[in-house]
Design a protein around this motif. Structure first.
Motif, mmCIF file in Angstrom:
data_model
loop_
_atom_site.group_PDB
_atom_site.id
_atom_site.type_symbol
_atom_site.label_atom_id
_atom_site.label_comp_id
_atom_site.label_asym_id
_atom_site.label_seq_id
_atom_site.Cartn_x
_atom_site.Cartn_y
_atom_site.Cartn_z
ATOM 1 N N ASP A 89 20.365 23.806 45.563
ATOM 2 C CA ASP A 89 18.941 23.912 44.990
ATOM 3 C C ASP A 89 18.007 22.512 45.699
ATOM 4 O O ASP A 89 16.835 22.892 45.945
ATOM 5 C CB ASP A 89 19.283 23.445 43.395
ATOM 6 N N SER A 90 18.792 21.700 46.085
ATOM 7 C CA SER A 90 18.111 20.179 46.543
ATOM 8 C C SER A 90 17.629 20.920 47.937
ATOM 9 O O SER A 90 16.805 20.229 48.436
ATOM 10 C CB SER A 90 18.942 19.381 46.491
ATOM 11 N N LYS A 91 18.012 21.753 48.551
ATOM 12 C CA LYS A 91 17.691 22.232 49.654
ATOM 13 C C LYS A 91 16.370 23.134 49.624
ATOM 14 O O LYS A 91 15.903 23.561 50.945
ATOM 15 C CB LYS A 91 18.792 23.050 50.813
ATOM 16 N N ILE A 92 16.066 23.618 48.862
ATOM 17 C CA ILE A 92 14.676 24.393 48.533
ATOM 18 C C ILE A 92 13.633 23.483 48.609
ATOM 19 O O ILE A 92 13.389 22.906 47.495
ATOM 20 C CB ILE A 92 14.967 25.804 47.594
ATOM 21 N N GLN A 94 9.682 22.316 48.272
ATOM 22 C CA GLN A 94 8.303 22.615 47.252
ATOM 23 C C GLN A 94 7.430 23.646 47.974
ATOM 24 O O GLN A 94 7.017 24.392 47.377
ATOM 25 C CB GLN A 94 7.566 21.316 47.030
ATOM 26 N N ASP A 95 7.490 23.552 49.243
ATOM 27 C CA ASP A 95 6.664 24.690 50.163
ATOM 28 C C ASP A 95 7.117 26.089 49.813
ATOM 29 O O ASP A 95 6.338 26.988 49.780
ATOM 30 C CB ASP A 95 6.340 24.279 51.274
ATOM 31 N N VAL A 96 8.312 26.313 49.917
ATOM 32 C CA VAL A 96 8.968 27.502 49.561
ATOM 33 C C VAL A 96 8.649 28.047 47.988
ATOM 34 O O VAL A 96 8.328 29.214 48.114
ATOM 35 C CB VAL A 96 10.586 27.409 49.831
ATOM 36 N N ILE A 97 8.552 27.179 47.215
ATOM 37 C CA ILE A 97 8.454 27.391 45.794
ATOM 38 C C ILE A 97 6.765 27.708 45.559
ATOM 39 O O ILE A 97 6.506 29.044 45.130
ATOM 40 C CB ILE A 97 8.664 26.404 44.776
ATOM 41 N N VAL A 127 20.188 31.328 55.506
ATOM 42 C CA VAL A 127 20.769 30.504 56.763
ATOM 43 C C VAL A 127 21.094 28.908 56.396
ATOM 44 O O VAL A 127 22.000 28.578 57.304
ATOM 45 C CB VAL A 127 19.895 30.573 58.113
ATOM 46 N N SER A 128 20.663 28.216 55.187
ATOM 47 C CA SER A 128 21.000 26.995 55.162
ATOM 48 C C SER A 128 22.020 26.835 53.991
ATOM 49 O O SER A 128 22.401 25.856 53.605
ATOM 50 C CB SER A 128 19.681 26.307 54.762
ATOM 51 N N VAL A 129 22.599 27.925 53.350
ATOM 52 C CA VAL A 129 23.863 28.079 52.549
ATOM 53 C C VAL A 129 24.902 27.737 53.366
ATOM 54 O O VAL A 129 25.456 28.056 54.288
ATOM 55 C CB VAL A 129 24.028 29.420 51.971
ATOM 56 N N PRO A 130 25.765 26.679 52.419
ATOM 57 C CA PRO A 130 26.843 26.081 52.890
ATOM 58 C C PRO A 130 28.046 27.060 53.246
ATOM 59 O O PRO A 130 28.059 28.172 52.666
ATOM 60 C CB PRO A 130 27.549 25.354 51.811
ATOM 61 N N ALA A 143 17.985 33.787 45.019
ATOM 62 C CA ALA A 143 16.913 34.526 44.125
ATOM 63 C C ALA A 143 17.169 33.724 42.641
ATOM 64 O O ALA A 143 16.002 33.834 42.094
ATOM 65 C CB ALA A 143 17.483 35.893 43.919
ATOM 66 N N MET A 144 18.122 33.683 42.250
ATOM 67 C CA MET A 144 18.014 32.851 40.926
ATOM 68 C C MET A 144 17.582 31.774 40.807
ATOM 69 O O MET A 144 16.810 31.199 40.106
ATOM 70 C CB MET A 144 19.667 32.942 40.226
ATOM 71 N N ILE A 145 18.092 30.907 41.696
ATOM 72 C CA ILE A 145 17.574 29.360 41.824
ATOM 73 C C ILE A 145 16.081 29.366 42.290
ATOM 74 O O ILE A 145 15.236 28.598 41.579
ATOM 75 C CB ILE A 145 18.120 28.734 43.210
#
Length: 186
Positions: A89-92, A94-97, A127-130, A143-145
């Protein structure tokens, strides 16, 4: 397994102090649960399909709403996904939102174009997912986040982002929810 109930439960896992979001979520909850009482047109459990097999749907029986066990499984899946999603969550940013909000609001885009753009956002974020999280599960989580973050940012878009996310999951990750239900751990 119901994508709608898992996503709804996921959205309910993290409280938001915004009154408008809370009202929208309560209303959506009522609509989703009422819809789960309805059956697919023309098919009831036990009806024969054209291939000779009997139609059945997990959790549905004649005139009976979603079974508590399916609802419990959906809630458990959603809670586990919410915990996993906290790290992502913290890696997303505001510009993406804001980008997703613009995609949802753009009336000139066809549903197919909106889907393609949403897929591109998910792919870029994936690509940024652990390491250690399967790609399909990562895309489901993202998608859910995004649905949660967009609806917290613009509560009036909750229904639109909810149904867009359900459609995305059902179209691009059709077995992901059932796969999670069969696993011992999410």
């Amino acid at each position: 397994m119901s994508t709608e109930l898992v996503l709804l439960s996921f959205l309910q896992c993290r409280s938001c102090c915004d009154d408008e979001f809370t009202r929208e979520l309560i209303s959506l909850d009522s609509d989703v649960k009422a819809a789960s009482l309805q059956f697919p047109q023309g098919l009831l459990d036990g009806d024969l399909q054209t291939d000779g097999n009997q139609y059945s749907r997990l959790g549905y029986r004649s005139n009976v709403p979603v079974e508590d066990t399916e609802a419990d499984i959906c809630i458990t899946i959603a809670r586990r996904l919410a915990v996993m999603g906290d790290e992502i969550d913290s890696k997303i940013h505001q510009d993406v939102i804001n980008n997703v909000v613009q995609i949802l609001l753009d009336e000139d885009l066809s549903p197919e174009d909106k889907d393609l753009r949403f897929c591109a956002v998910i792919d870029n974020l994936a690509v940024s997912v652990p390491a250690g999280i399967e790609l399909e599960k990562a895309k489901l989580l993202l998608a859910m986040i995004l649905a949660r973050k967009v609806s917290h940012c613009v509560p009036g878009l909750l229904r639109r982002v909810f149904w867009s996310t359900v459609d995305f999951i059902n179209r691009h990750l059709p077995s992901s929810i059932n796969h999670l239900a069969r696993q011992d751990n999410v």
